[in-house]
Design a protein around this motif. Structure first.
Motif, short mmCIF file in Angstrom:
data_model
loop_
_atom_site.label_atom_id
_atom_site.label_comp_id
_atom_site.label_asym_id
_atom_site.label_seq_id
_atom_site.Cartn_x
_atom_site.Cartn_y
_atom_site.Cartn_z
N GLN A 137 -2.11 -16.96 -3.89
CA GLN A 137 -1.29 -16.39 -4.96
C GLN A 137 -2.18 -15.80 -6.05
O GLN A 137 -3.13 -16.43 -6.51
N GLY A 138 -1.89 -14.56 -6.43
CA GLY A 138 -2.65 -13.88 -7.47
C GLY A 138 -3.86 -13.12 -6.97
O GLY A 138 -4.54 -12.47 -7.75
N ALA A 139 -4.14 -13.19 -5.68
CA ALA A 139 -5.29 -12.47 -5.12
C ALA A 139 -4.79 -11.44 -4.12
O ALA A 139 -3.88 -11.72 -3.32
N GLU A 140 -5.38 -10.25 -4.18
CA GLU A 140 -4.99 -9.21 -3.25
C GLU A 140 -5.52 -9.51 -1.84
O GLU A 140 -4.82 -9.37 -0.86
N ASP A 141 -6.79 -9.89 -1.76
CA ASP A 141 -7.41 -10.25 -0.49
C ASP A 141 -8.14 -11.57 -0.67
O ASP A 141 -8.88 -11.75 -1.63
N ALA A 142 -7.95 -12.48 0.27
CA ALA A 142 -8.66 -13.75 0.24
C ALA A 142 -9.02 -14.14 1.67
O ALA A 142 -8.26 -13.88 2.60
N PHE A 143 -10.18 -14.73 1.81
CA PHE A 143 -10.66 -15.12 3.13
C PHE A 143 -11.14 -16.56 3.10
O PHE A 143 -11.67 -17.03 2.09
N LYS A 144 -10.96 -17.24 4.22
CA LYS A 144 -11.40 -18.61 4.37
C LYS A 144 -12.45 -18.65 5.47
O LYS A 144 -12.34 -17.93 6.47
#
Length: 82
Positions: free
Chosen positions: A16-23
């Motif tokens: 939430q609140g991030a356009e792109d996120a990676f794990k």
């Protein structure tokens, strides 16, 4: 001989609140093995690390492994490091 086995799993996740996120999850193991170790035995070690990473990260987009054998040439012969 010493071999290093790395396994990495990664993929995109919703944050939430991030356009792109990676794990990402990464494990590396160092093994001292006899010189006559077979590829099948090394594959079994790699498979165990894959299982361990997949237990930490369900359904990654990609899961890759890398096996490194360190050696040098000394007096015309290959010498394995470790």
């Amino acid at each position: 001989m010493k071999i290093e086995i790395e396994v990495k799993a990664y993929g995109e996740v919703d944050v939430q609140g991030a356009e792109d996120a990676f794990k990402g999850v990464e494990l590396m193991g160092v093994h001292k093995l006899p010189k006559d170790t077979t590829i099948r035995e090394v594959e079994a070690l790699l498979s165990a690390l894959f299982d361990e990473v997949e237990n930490s990260y369900k359904n990654p987009e990609q899961c890759v492994g890398k096996i490194t054998v360190r050696a040098k040439k000394e007096n015309g012969e290959i010498v394995y490091l470790g």
